[in-house]
Design a protein around this motif. Structure first.
Motif, PDB file in Angstrom:
ATOM      1  N   GLU A 139      29.429 -54.517  39.931  1.00 32.79           N
ATOM      2  CA  GLU A 139      27.979 -54.274  39.535  1.00 32.79           C
ATOM      3  C   GLU A 139      27.361 -54.609  40.921  1.00 32.79           C
ATOM      4  N   LEU A 140      25.954 -54.553  40.960  1.00 33.08           N
ATOM      5  CA  LEU A 140      25.193 -54.793  41.879  1.00 33.08           C
ATOM      6  C   LEU A 140      23.952 -55.171  41.684  1.00 33.08           C
ATOM      7  N   GLN A 141      23.225 -56.311  42.355  1.00 34.34           N
ATOM      8  CA  GLN A 141      21.820 -56.347  41.933  1.00 34.34           C
ATOM      9  C   GLN A 141      20.746 -55.782  43.222  1.00 34.34           C
ATOM     10  N   ALA A 142      19.893 -55.198  42.768  1.00 40.69           N
ATOM     11  CA  ALA A 142      19.077 -54.676  43.916  1.00 40.69           C
ATOM     12  C   ALA A 142      17.381 -54.935  43.609  1.00 40.69           C
ATOM     13  N   LEU A 143      16.600 -54.918  44.497  1.00 39.73           N
ATOM     14  CA  LEU A 143      14.999 -55.086  44.259  1.00 39.73           C
ATOM     15  C   LEU A 143      14.412 -53.836  44.409  1.00 39.73           C
ATOM     16  N   ARG A 144      13.687 -53.671  43.238  1.00 43.89           N
ATOM     17  CA  ARG A 144      12.657 -52.610  43.153  1.00 43.89           C
ATOM     18  C   ARG A 144      11.794 -52.668  43.960  1.00 43.89           C
ATOM     19  N   ILE A 145      11.700 -51.877  45.027  1.00 38.47           N
ATOM     20  CA  ILE A 145      10.541 -51.893  45.961  1.00 38.47           C
ATOM     21  C   ILE A 145       9.029 -51.877  45.434  1.00 38.47           C
ATOM     22  N   SER A 146       8.893 -50.954  44.270  1.00 38.94           N
ATOM     23  CA  SER A 146       7.606 -50.901  43.901  1.00 38.94           C
ATOM     24  C   SER A 146       6.954 -52.065  43.331  1.00 38.94           C
ATOM     25  N   ASP A 147       7.745 -52.846  42.459  1.00 39.58           N
ATOM     26  CA  ASP A 147       7.325 -53.875  41.846  1.00 39.58           C
ATOM     27  C   ASP A 147       8.006 -55.400  42.145  1.00 39.58           C
ATOM     28  N   ASN A 148       8.669 -55.470  43.105  1.00 40.32           N
ATOM     29  CA  ASN A 148       9.464 -56.574  43.402  1.00 40.32           C
ATOM     30  C   ASN A 148      10.297 -57.235  42.428  1.00 40.32           C
ATOM     31  N   LYS A 149      10.789 -56.333  41.444  1.00 41.23           N
ATOM     32  CA  LYS A 149      11.596 -56.825  40.468  1.00 41.23           C
ATOM     33  C   LYS A 149      13.142 -56.513  40.677  1.00 41.23           C
ATOM     34  N   ILE A 150      14.114 -57.641  40.298  1.00 38.35           N
ATOM     35  CA  ILE A 150      15.692 -57.232  40.488  1.00 38.35           C
ATOM     36  C   ILE A 150      16.289 -56.674  39.367  1.00 38.35           C
TER      37      ILE A 150
END
Ligand code: FAD
Ligand code: EPU
Length: 337
Positions: A139-150
């Motif tokens: 799995e991976l964790q990524a930050l959504r650029i639009s709302d800064n959510k992981i």
């Protein structure tokens, strides 16, 4: 964290192209990254950079380049067969491979010595010598650029294919990969069937197969044909190996009996683009400081002062000539910026 202005990107891309970024900042923690995103002007162009080994800059970048420095490699879980290892996106890929080799964890040995960082490994589902990231991905964790959510991504979410993932298409430019968890084998399964691995193992005089000896064989093969970016600027294979219908392959075989192709599970045939390019007379060709590598025609190189545009123009000439001679359209693997 300081934001530098008008920065040369020459040290940050293995093609060694001299271009400038309007601004550049490095982030070492997720909080630093979130702060940078929070404070950046709306609509400012942004580029996430790992090791810069799969990028061709064709002009100055009029925006913010974010250099990923998220570090750390940790064993996070374990069961009877597997050990789960989480690595920060800013870790060097081969450093991660060495971490696994030292602990006798199998699965990444065939992916030894691929340049770049952990964070980019899922971007194009890196692959070599019969193994791809998808084979060991958890799995991976990524930050959504639009709302800064992981957000957490599973294997299915990533939609991996040959040099492909969801991050190159549907979710392009929407996420920043923070860390990746891989599933490594406690009892390795050796994969030596691809290419010249068996031959190299024999040449090395290996009697007892291990993930360490396979890794060394892969390293030896890679060093013998791929140019070292520290010596000659390059980004590895410039194009993907194209797949064509079996009927088209059969027709091409009649005109070009030596053509190199491998059957895909879906019945199509994957052609060796290096062969197509070599047969079209490009191997070793130089246009100023831009060139087609003399040992591996799939690799385009910068002998010193080539501009990104010169390398791109050479790639376009090659692409057109392959289309004319074989009726096959090559697709660039390298990200053009
Ligand atoms: P970069 O070039 O920095 O970035 C590549 C792309 O991913 C860019 O679009 C960038 O914006 C994006 N990106 C990077 N990090 C992140 C992140 N954290 N979140 C979101 N987006 C991100 N590749 C193979 O698959 N197999 C090979 O055998 C192979 N051999 C190579 C040999 C040589 C000599 C060289 C120079 C390259 C080779 N490559 C190979 C290509 C390259 O090493 C891989 O694609 C590698 O994964 C790129 O990593 P990077 O950190 O340098 O990515
Ligand atoms: N070939 C030629 N001439 C050349 C180069 C290749 O004829 O100049 C033919 C040979 O017949 C050879 C065949 O192409 O047998 C395949 O060549 P090679 O084993 O060097 O692999 P490749 O298809 O050129 C792919 C990946 C590499 C990866 C190697 C090993 C792609 C686009 N490239 O190269 O990945 O390391 O296989 O698995 O799939 C990269 O993605 O940047 C990269 C280097």
């Amino acid at each position: 964290m300081p934001i530098q202005q008008n920065v040369s990107l020459h040290p940050f891309n293995t093609m060694a192209i001299e271009v400038k970024a309007r601004s550049l900042a490095a982030f070492h923690t997720i909080e630093e990254l979130q702060e940078l995103l929070h404070n950046r002007p709306a609509k400012e162009p942004m580029l996430i950079l790992g090791g810069g080994s799969n990028i061709l800059f064709t002009k100055d970048f009029d925006g913010l380049v974010l250099k990923n420095e998220l570090k750390g490699i940790h064993v996070v879980d374990e069961d009877d067969n597997y050990v789960y290892v989480k690595a920060g996106a800013g870790e060097n890929w081969h450093g991660f491979v060495e971490f696994c080799l030292q602990r006798n964890l199998g699965g990444v040995e065939n992916l030894s010595l691929i340049p770049g960082n952990v964070g980019a490994s899922p971007m194009q589902n890196i692959g070599a010598y019969g193994v791809e990231i998808k084979d060991i991905f958890q799995e991976l964790q990524a930050l959504r650029i639009s709302d800064n959510k992981i957000q957490l991504f599973s294997l299915n979410d990533c939609a991996f294919g040959y040099r492909e993932s969801v991050f190159k298409h549907k979710l392009k430019d929407q996420y920043i990969i923070l860390n990746v968890t891989y599933r490594l084998r406690k009892h390795p399964l050796y994969n030596t069937s691809y290419g010249a691995i068996e031959q190299e193992l024999q040449h090395m005089g290996v009697k007892d197969l291990s993930i360490q000896t396979i890794s060394q064989a892969v390293i030896n093969i890679r060093r013998s044909k791929l140019p070292d970016p520290h010596e000659i600027g390059n980004a590895g294979s410039f194009f993907k190996n194209p797949s064509i219908p079996a009927t088209q392959y059969a027709t091409l075989q009649q005109s070009f009996p030596g053509i190199v192709g491998y059957k895909n599970p879906d019945g199509t045939v994957k052609l060796a683009a290096g062969w197509l390019i070599e047969q079209s007379g490009w191997k070793g060709v130089r246009r100023g400081d831009a060139g087609c590598h003399a040992k591996q025609a799939l690799v385009l190189v910068n002998y010193g002062n080539a501009t990104g545009k010169q390398v791109y123009d050479l790639s376009e000439e090659i692409l057109q000539s392959i289309k004319t001679k074989f009726g096959v359209t090559l697709e660039r693997e390298v990200n053009i910026v």
